[in-house]
Write a protein that holds these residues in place. Structure first.
Motif, PDB file in Angstrom:
ATOM      1  N   VAL A 278      -7.723   2.199 -11.348  1.00  0.00           N
ATOM      2  CA  VAL A 278      -6.495   2.761 -10.781  1.00  0.00           C
ATOM      3  C   VAL A 278      -6.501   2.812  -9.249  1.00  0.00           C
ATOM      4  O   VAL A 278      -5.518   2.393  -8.613  1.00  0.00           O
ATOM      5  CB  VAL A 278      -6.232   4.158 -11.380  1.00  0.00           C
ATOM      6  N   PRO A 279      -7.563   3.306  -8.577  1.00  0.00           N
ATOM      7  CA  PRO A 279      -7.489   3.428  -7.105  1.00  0.00           C
ATOM      8  C   PRO A 279      -7.217   2.117  -6.373  1.00  0.00           C
ATOM      9  O   PRO A 279      -6.309   2.079  -5.522  1.00  0.00           O
ATOM     10  CB  PRO A 279      -8.857   4.021  -6.741  1.00  0.00           C
ATOM     11  N   PRO A 280      -7.948   1.017  -6.641  1.00  0.00           N
ATOM     12  CA  PRO A 280      -7.600  -0.212  -5.908  1.00  0.00           C
ATOM     13  C   PRO A 280      -6.219  -0.744  -6.258  1.00  0.00           C
ATOM     14  O   PRO A 280      -5.521  -1.292  -5.392  1.00  0.00           O
ATOM     15  CB  PRO A 280      -8.704  -1.206  -6.329  1.00  0.00           C
ATOM     16  N   GLY A 281      -5.800  -0.572  -7.499  1.00  0.00           N
ATOM     17  CA  GLY A 281      -4.453  -1.007  -7.872  1.00  0.00           C
ATOM     18  C   GLY A 281      -3.384  -0.226  -7.140  1.00  0.00           C
ATOM     19  O   GLY A 281      -2.397  -0.801  -6.651  1.00  0.00           O
ATOM     20  N   ILE A 282      -3.560   1.098  -7.029  1.00  0.00           N
ATOM     21  CA  ILE A 282      -2.601   1.926  -6.302  1.00  0.00           C
ATOM     22  C   ILE A 282      -2.609   1.571  -4.816  1.00  0.00           C
ATOM     23  O   ILE A 282      -1.550   1.502  -4.168  1.00  0.00           O
ATOM     24  CB  ILE A 282      -2.914   3.418  -6.512  1.00  0.00           C
ATOM     25  N   ALA A 283      -3.794   1.321  -4.252  1.00  0.00           N
ATOM     26  CA  ALA A 283      -3.886   0.971  -2.838  1.00  0.00           C
ATOM     27  C   ALA A 283      -3.130  -0.324  -2.542  1.00  0.00           C
ATOM     28  O   ALA A 283      -2.392  -0.415  -1.556  1.00  0.00           O
ATOM     29  CB  ALA A 283      -5.353   0.833  -2.428  1.00  0.00           C
ATOM     30  N   ILE A 284      -3.291  -1.329  -3.394  1.00  0.00           N
ATOM     31  CA  ILE A 284      -2.576  -2.594  -3.212  1.00  0.00           C
ATOM     32  C   ILE A 284      -1.068  -2.371  -3.276  1.00  0.00           C
ATOM     33  O   ILE A 284      -0.304  -2.870  -2.446  1.00  0.00           O
ATOM     34  CB  ILE A 284      -3.023  -3.617  -4.273  1.00  0.00           C
ATOM     35  N   ALA A 285      -0.635  -1.597  -4.270  1.00  0.00           N
ATOM     36  CA  ALA A 285       0.794  -1.356  -4.448  1.00  0.00           C
ATOM     37  C   ALA A 285       1.381  -0.571  -3.270  1.00  0.00           C
ATOM     38  O   ALA A 285       2.474  -0.889  -2.777  1.00  0.00           O
ATOM     39  CB  ALA A 285       1.039  -0.600  -5.750  1.00  0.00           C
ATOM     40  N   VAL A 286       0.658   0.442  -2.793  1.00  0.00           N
ATOM     41  CA  VAL A 286       1.172   1.273  -1.700  1.00  0.00           C
ATOM     42  C   VAL A 286       1.273   0.475  -0.407  1.00  0.00           C
ATOM     43  O   VAL A 286       2.285   0.550   0.308  1.00  0.00           O
ATOM     44  CB  VAL A 286       0.276   2.519  -1.507  1.00  0.00           C
ATOM     45  N   VAL A 287       0.247  -0.316  -0.086  1.00  0.00           N
ATOM     46  CA  VAL A 287       0.275  -1.108   1.154  1.00  0.00           C
ATOM     47  C   VAL A 287       1.369  -2.169   1.086  1.00  0.00           C
ATOM     48  O   VAL A 287       2.099  -2.390   2.065  1.00  0.00           O
ATOM     49  CB  VAL A 287      -1.102  -1.738   1.416  1.00  0.00           C
ATOM     50  N   ALA A 288       1.480  -2.834  -0.053  1.00  0.00           N
ATOM     51  CA  ALA A 288       2.537  -3.851  -0.193  1.00  0.00           C
ATOM     52  C   ALA A 288       3.918  -3.213  -0.057  1.00  0.00           C
ATOM     53  O   ALA A 288       4.807  -3.763   0.609  1.00  0.00           O
ATOM     54  CB  ALA A 288       2.400  -4.554  -1.541  1.00  0.00           C
ATOM     55  N   LEU A 289       4.109  -2.044  -0.670  1.00  0.00           N
ATOM     56  CA  LEU A 289       5.385  -1.340  -0.555  1.00  0.00           C
ATOM     57  C   LEU A 289       5.644  -0.891   0.880  1.00  0.00           C
ATOM     58  O   LEU A 289       6.776  -0.988   1.377  1.00  0.00           O
ATOM     59  CB  LEU A 289       5.403  -0.142  -1.493  1.00  0.00           C
ATOM     60  N   ALA A 290       4.598  -0.416   1.562  1.00  0.00           N
ATOM     61  CA  ALA A 290       4.763   0.050   2.942  1.00  0.00           C
ATOM     62  C   ALA A 290       5.191  -1.091   3.858  1.00  0.00           C
ATOM     63  O   ALA A 290       6.100  -0.933   4.686  1.00  0.00           O
ATOM     64  CB  ALA A 290       3.462   0.675   3.440  1.00  0.00           C
ATOM     65  N   PHE A 291       4.558  -2.248   3.724  1.00  0.00           N
ATOM     66  CA  PHE A 291       4.953  -3.395   4.545  1.00  0.00           C
ATOM     67  C   PHE A 291       6.371  -3.847   4.202  1.00  0.00           C
ATOM     68  O   PHE A 291       7.129  -4.260   5.090  1.00  0.00           O
ATOM     69  CB  PHE A 291       3.978  -4.550   4.349  1.00  0.00           C
ATOM     70  N   THR A 292       6.738  -3.783   2.943  1.00  0.00           N
ATOM     71  CA  THR A 292       8.094  -4.161   2.558  1.00  0.00           C
ATOM     72  C   THR A 292       9.122  -3.210   3.156  1.00  0.00           C
ATOM     73  O   THR A 292      10.166  -3.648   3.666  1.00  0.00           O
ATOM     74  CB  THR A 292       8.224  -4.166   1.025  1.00  0.00           C
ATOM     75  N   LEU A 293       8.848  -1.911   3.129  1.00  0.00           N
ATOM     76  CA  LEU A 293       9.757  -0.938   3.727  1.00  0.00           C
ATOM     77  C   LEU A 293       9.880  -1.150   5.233  1.00  0.00           C
ATOM     78  O   LEU A 293      10.981  -1.085   5.796  1.00  0.00           O
ATOM     79  CB  LEU A 293       9.266   0.483   3.435  1.00  0.00           C
ATOM     80  N   CYS A 294       8.752  -1.414   5.888  1.00  0.00           N
ATOM     81  CA  CYS A 294       8.803  -1.685   7.334  1.00  0.00           C
ATOM     82  C   CYS A 294       9.593  -2.961   7.614  1.00  0.00           C
ATOM     83  O   CYS A 294      10.384  -3.008   8.568  1.00  0.00           O
ATOM     84  CB  CYS A 294       7.383  -1.817   7.888  1.00  0.00           C
ATOM     85  N   GLY A 295       9.381  -3.978   6.786  1.00  0.00           N
ATOM     86  CA  GLY A 295      10.101  -5.226   6.983  1.00  0.00           C
ATOM     87  C   GLY A 295      11.596  -5.071   6.811  1.00  0.00           C
ATOM     88  O   GLY A 295      12.389  -5.623   7.591  1.00  0.00           O
ATOM     89  N   ARG A 296      12.008  -4.313   5.812  1.00  0.00           N
ATOM     90  CA  ARG A 296      13.437  -4.095   5.598  1.00  0.00           C
ATOM     91  C   ARG A 296      14.041  -3.283   6.741  1.00  0.00           C
ATOM     92  O   ARG A 296      15.180  -3.534   7.161  1.00  0.00           O
ATOM     93  CB  ARG A 296      13.651  -3.383   4.266  1.00  0.00           C
ATOM     94  N   ALA A 297      13.283  -2.311   7.262  1.00  0.00           N
ATOM     95  CA  ALA A 297      13.785  -1.518   8.380  1.00  0.00           C
ATOM     96  C   ALA A 297      13.915  -2.376   9.640  1.00  0.00           C
ATOM     97  O   ALA A 297      14.910  -2.285  10.366  1.00  0.00           O
ATOM     98  CB  ALA A 297      12.859  -0.327   8.633  1.00  0.00           C
ATOM     99  N   VAL A 298      12.909  -3.212   9.902  1.00  0.00           N
ATOM    100  CA  VAL A 298      12.974  -4.106  11.064  1.00  0.00           C
ATOM    101  C   VAL A 298      14.149  -5.062  10.933  1.00  0.00           C
ATOM    102  O   VAL A 298      14.894  -5.306  11.882  1.00  0.00           O
ATOM    103  CB  VAL A 298      11.655  -4.880  11.210  1.00  0.00           C
ATOM    104  N   GLU A 299      14.331  -5.594   9.731  1.00  0.00           N
ATOM    105  CA  GLU A 299      15.436  -6.512   9.486  1.00  0.00           C
ATOM    106  C   GLU A 299      16.776  -5.820   9.713  1.00  0.00           C
ATOM    107  O   GLU A 299      17.709  -6.413  10.268  1.00  0.00           O
ATOM    108  CB  GLU A 299      15.346  -7.028   8.050  1.00  0.00           C
TER     109      GLU A 299
END
Length: 310
Positions: A278-299
């Motif tokens: 669970v921990p590495p899976g959650i870490a991957i999901a959270v970082v990917a989501l964080a970059f996606t949120l930043c990308g959408r905000a920048v866009e």
């Protein structure tokens, strides 16, 4: 006219060209940040990324450099979470919390480098294809279409299998197989920019191909490139985790995907050792989501017409 505007105009009249350019860049950065921080989702993503980056940078201080060593592991194999090991131990008795923090260094680094390589290739192809047109653009776009229809993961696995198993190979495999989307977007923006009257004036005044592409086209497509980069980082991190999980990455390097692959080999799924998965899976999901949120905000900030939700 406000006091700040008056001061800015007075400074612009007295400053030289370089100082004026620096002042305008600073003002642009300030305006960008004021608009960006109004996007709550993007701000949350940025805070999450800052925390992960802080953990990655301080890993040698908080957990030491020998956390990945198999010999002399501090715990027993497959221990459940406890006060001594908050996330339990792996099949070798290593602290999973330390491995998770150390894995963030590799996953974030590979994601950033692979995204940078992918966007660099896509931007170069897109700008040159949109500028030169003709047979050159036709050949480039057909190559781009071929990469678009081919499964990116399959190509990356094939490339990573042929080349030596290392982080450089993973970066290369992800970067050279994920650029077509960026190339298509940049080419469309380049065609729109080159249709503007000032491009014709620049050419009439003697501006060559390099001058037009570097001084006029590239600055106008950079907002799109920046937004695409932030979105590509999340895809690159997921791709790196997938390649590591499939066993085609460097086995001597700790990464989040590698931890998932170790958990699969140790039978953590069948034995119910959730703390291994669970921990590495959650870490991957959270970082990917964080970059996606930043990308959408920048866009959204760079192109308000998109109407991205805040």
């Amino acid at each position: 006219m406000t006091t700040e505007t008056a001061k800015g105009d007075a400074g612009a009249r007295t400053a030289g060209p370089r100082a004026l350019a620096r002042q305008r860049r600073r003002q642009s950065v300030v305006r960008f940040w004021k608009q960006y921080r109004t996007h709550r989702a993007g701000l949350a993503g940025l805070i999450a990324l800052a925390l992960f980056a802080l953990l990655a940078l301080t890993a040698p201080l908080t957990f030491g450099s020998d956390v990945a060593g198999v010999t002399g592991a501090p715990g027993q194999p497959m221990e459940s979470p406890s006060a001594e090991f908050p996330l339990g131990t792996d099949r070798f008795g290593r602290d999973l919390l330390g491995l998770l923090v150390w894995g963030s260094r590799v996953s974030l680094l590979v994601g950033l480098l692979a995204a940078a390589l992918s966007v660099a290739i896509g931007t170069t192809v897109g700008i040159t294809a949109g500028h030169f047109k003709g047979a050159y653009a036709t050949v480039l776009m057909r190559i781009t279409d071929w990469f678009l229809v081919m499964p990116t993961l399959v190509l990356a696995i094939a490339l990573a299998t042929v080349l030596p198993r290392s982080l450089g190979t993973v970066v290369l495999a992800i970067g050279v197989t994920s650029w077509p989307t960026t190339a298509r977007l940049v080419r469309a923006q380049t065609l729109a920019v080159e249709s503007r009257p000032y491009i014709e004036r620049a050419k009439a005044l003697g501006g060559g191909h390099w001058h037009v592409m570097s001084r006029h086209v590239l600055p106008n497509v950079m907002p799109l490139v920046l937004a695409q980069t932030t979105l590509m980082i999340s895809s690159s991190i997921l791709a790196e985790a997938t390649l590591a999980f499939l066993g085609v990455s460097d086995p001597n390097v700790v990464s989040w995907g590698g931890l998932l692959q170790d958990a699969r080999e140790a039978g953590a799924v069948s034995s119910g050792n959730w703390w291994y998965l669970v921990p590495p899976g959650i870490a991957i999901a959270v970082v990917a989501l964080a970059f996606t949120l930043c990308g959408r905000a920048v866009e959204s900030v760079l192109n308000p017409r998109l109407g991205v939700g805040r």
